[in-house]
Design a protein around this motif. Structure first.
Motif, mmCIF file in Angstrom:
data_model
loop_
_atom_site.group_PDB
_atom_site.id
_atom_site.type_symbol
_atom_site.label_atom_id
_atom_site.label_comp_id
_atom_site.label_asym_id
_atom_site.label_seq_id
_atom_site.Cartn_x
_atom_site.Cartn_y
_atom_site.Cartn_z
ATOM 1 N N PRO A 105 0.833 -1.198 0.000
ATOM 2 C CA PRO A 105 0.000 0.000 0.000
ATOM 3 C C PRO A 105 0.872 1.253 0.000
ATOM 4 C CG PRO A 105 -0.023 -1.013 2.175
ATOM 5 C CD PRO A 105 0.879 -1.857 1.318
ATOM 6 N N CYS A 106 0.470 2.222 -0.779
ATOM 7 C CA CYS A 106 1.228 3.477 -0.880
ATOM 8 C C CYS A 106 0.319 4.618 -0.425
ATOM 9 C CB CYS A 106 1.666 3.686 -2.326
ATOM 10 S SG CYS A 106 2.342 5.331 -2.630
ATOM 11 N N ARG A 138 9.464 1.104 1.601
ATOM 12 C CA ARG A 138 10.447 0.992 2.677
ATOM 13 C C ARG A 138 9.827 1.156 4.065
ATOM 14 N NH1 ARG A 138 13.231 3.537 -1.603
ATOM 15 N NH2 ARG A 138 12.526 5.597 -0.961
ATOM 16 N N ARG A 139 8.526 1.331 4.161
ATOM 17 C CA ARG A 139 7.896 1.519 5.488
ATOM 18 C C ARG A 139 7.851 0.191 6.245
ATOM 19 N NH1 ARG A 139 5.736 6.644 5.506
ATOM 20 N NH2 ARG A 139 4.914 7.332 3.489
ATOM 21 N N GLY A 140 7.975 0.276 7.552
ATOM 22 C CA GLY A 140 7.910 -0.921 8.390
ATOM 23 C C GLY A 140 6.468 -1.413 8.521
ATOM 24 N N ALA A 141 6.318 -2.699 8.879
ATOM 25 C CA ALA A 141 4.987 -3.319 8.962
ATOM 26 C C ALA A 141 4.089 -2.587 9.969
ATOM 27 C CB ALA A 141 5.130 -4.780 9.338
ATOM 28 N N GLU A 142 4.680 -2.157 11.108
ATOM 29 C CA GLU A 142 3.852 -1.498 12.140
ATOM 30 C C GLU A 142 3.323 -0.165 11.659
ATOM 31 O OE1 GLU A 142 5.561 -1.183 16.043
ATOM 32 O OE2 GLU A 142 5.936 -3.363 16.027
ATOM 33 N N GLU A 143 4.194 0.589 11.004
ATOM 34 C CA GLU A 143 3.787 1.896 10.478
ATOM 35 C C GLU A 143 2.666 1.718 9.452
ATOM 36 O OE1 GLU A 143 6.926 3.878 8.413
ATOM 37 O OE2 GLU A 143 5.790 5.740 8.179
ATOM 38 N N VAL A 144 2.826 0.724 8.582
ATOM 39 C CA VAL A 144 1.804 0.468 7.553
ATOM 40 C C VAL A 144 0.482 0.104 8.225
ATOM 41 C CG1 VAL A 144 1.118 -1.111 5.682
ATOM 42 C CG2 VAL A 144 3.448 -0.214 5.761
ATOM 43 N N ALA A 145 0.536 -0.789 9.217
ATOM 44 C CA ALA A 145 -0.695 -1.225 9.903
ATOM 45 C C ALA A 145 -1.387 -0.031 10.547
ATOM 46 C CB ALA A 145 -0.356 -2.293 10.935
ATOM 47 N N ALA A 146 -0.604 0.864 11.159
ATOM 48 C CA ALA A 146 -1.186 2.033 11.833
ATOM 49 C C ALA A 146 -1.859 2.945 10.810
ATOM 50 C CB ALA A 146 -0.096 2.787 12.591
#
Ligand code: GLU
Length: 298
Positions: A105-106, A138-146
């Motif tokens: 996701p972007c 390059r975003r981390g999984a936690e940042e994406v989930a948030a």
């Protein structure tokens, strides 16, 4: 992975206008390329309305396109496929790509992308402009989930590096020649959005396969898109049609005919009393310019 050798069965071609305006001579040229190729070899000529973007497409234009083609004597086989009636097909393709791990996701806005491209000194450049610089990849999984939880808008992008690791090098048959795919020209393209089932790239790849198209004829401004369509075909296990990207018609000043530049419409020419034969002769004999430039399908 190479496309299957060009088959010798009946040629299936298509014309795929977007009903965002009336047809102009450039469209007629495209339609005739496909129609003549199919009719010449006893094949099938299909019509598809690329009407996914309901904000820009109008039923009035769709009806006028069919009417103008019929008036010109460009007949098609079978029912007209309307993309807006097949969202489920695009969803299934997207799910398959997701399962392969080649989507992310972007959340970037257009403005953020421009700023990032400028900051990085320009991402790889194709003739469709700079490719997406990969910020959200390059975003981390936690940042994406948030971000997903917060309801921020997003687009699904193709992770091209991962995709190519699965597909290996690709090519396609252009006319009589083999052309090497260079998907980096377009990079991590958008394939869908949160509320939007499919981008041009995804929908056209899925549709050409579902409709059994064996020869894609379209303007050379879309040749750049074919580099990505090859990747999607390989990932989705779809057959590769042959391609023929034809030169674009220009006006007297050498500018490409385009709706947004106010190219005269077939409607207008008909109102002015031009005959079918005169319009067809103009579409096939009008000046065209050599390959250059491409539309931004990202
Ligand atoms: N819908 C596109 C257009 O109107 C054509 C797409 C294609 O032929 O692949 O330009």
């Amino acid at each position: 992975m190479s496309p299957a050798a060009a088959d010798c069965g009946p040629t299936v071609t298509r014309f795929a206008p977007s009903p965002t305006g009336y047809l102009h001579l450039g469209h007629v040229r495209s339609a005739l390329e496909g129609w003549r190729a199919a009719r010449h070899r006893g094949g099938r000529f299909l019509l598809r309305l690329e009407d996914i973007d309901r904000t820009r497409c109008r039923d009035e234009y769709a009806a006028a396109i069919l009417e103008d083609l019929a008036w010109l004597g460009v007949d098609w086989d079978g029912p007209v496929r309307k993309q807006s009636e097949h969202f489920g097909d695009y969803r299934r393709a997207l799910d398959k790509l997701d399962a392969l791990g080649v989507l992310y996701p972007c959340f970037c806005t257009r403005r953020e992308i421009q700023a990032e491209v400028a900051r990085a000194g320009g991402a790889p450049h194709g003739d469709a402009g700079p490719a997406y610089p990969g910020t959200c990849r390059r975003r981390g999984a936690e940042e994406v989930a948030a971000k997903l939880r917060s309801g921020t808008d997003y687009a699904w992008r193709l992770d091209l590096a991962r995709a190519l690791a699965l597909t290996g090098p690709l090519d396609w048959i252009e006319g009589e020649c083999t052309r090497q795919a260079d998907p980096a020209l377009l990079g991590d393209v958008v394939l869908a959005r949160k509320e939007f089932p499919a981008s041009y790239h995804l929908a056209v790849t899925v549709d050409d396969a579902i409709q059994g198209v064996t020869l894609v004829t379209r303007g050379e401004d879309l040749a750049t898109a074919t580099h990505i369509h090859r990747v999607l075909q390989a990932l989705l296990g779809l057959p590769t049609p042959r391609y023929r990207h034809h030169p674009l018609l220009t006006d007297a000043a050498g500018r490409r005919l385009a709706k947004r530049e106010g190219a005269p419409t077939i409607r207008l020419m008909r109102q002015q009393g031009m005959t079918q034969a005169e319009i067809i002769a103009l579409a096939e004999a009008a000046p065209h310019r050599p390959a250059s430039g491409a539309r931004g399908w990202r």
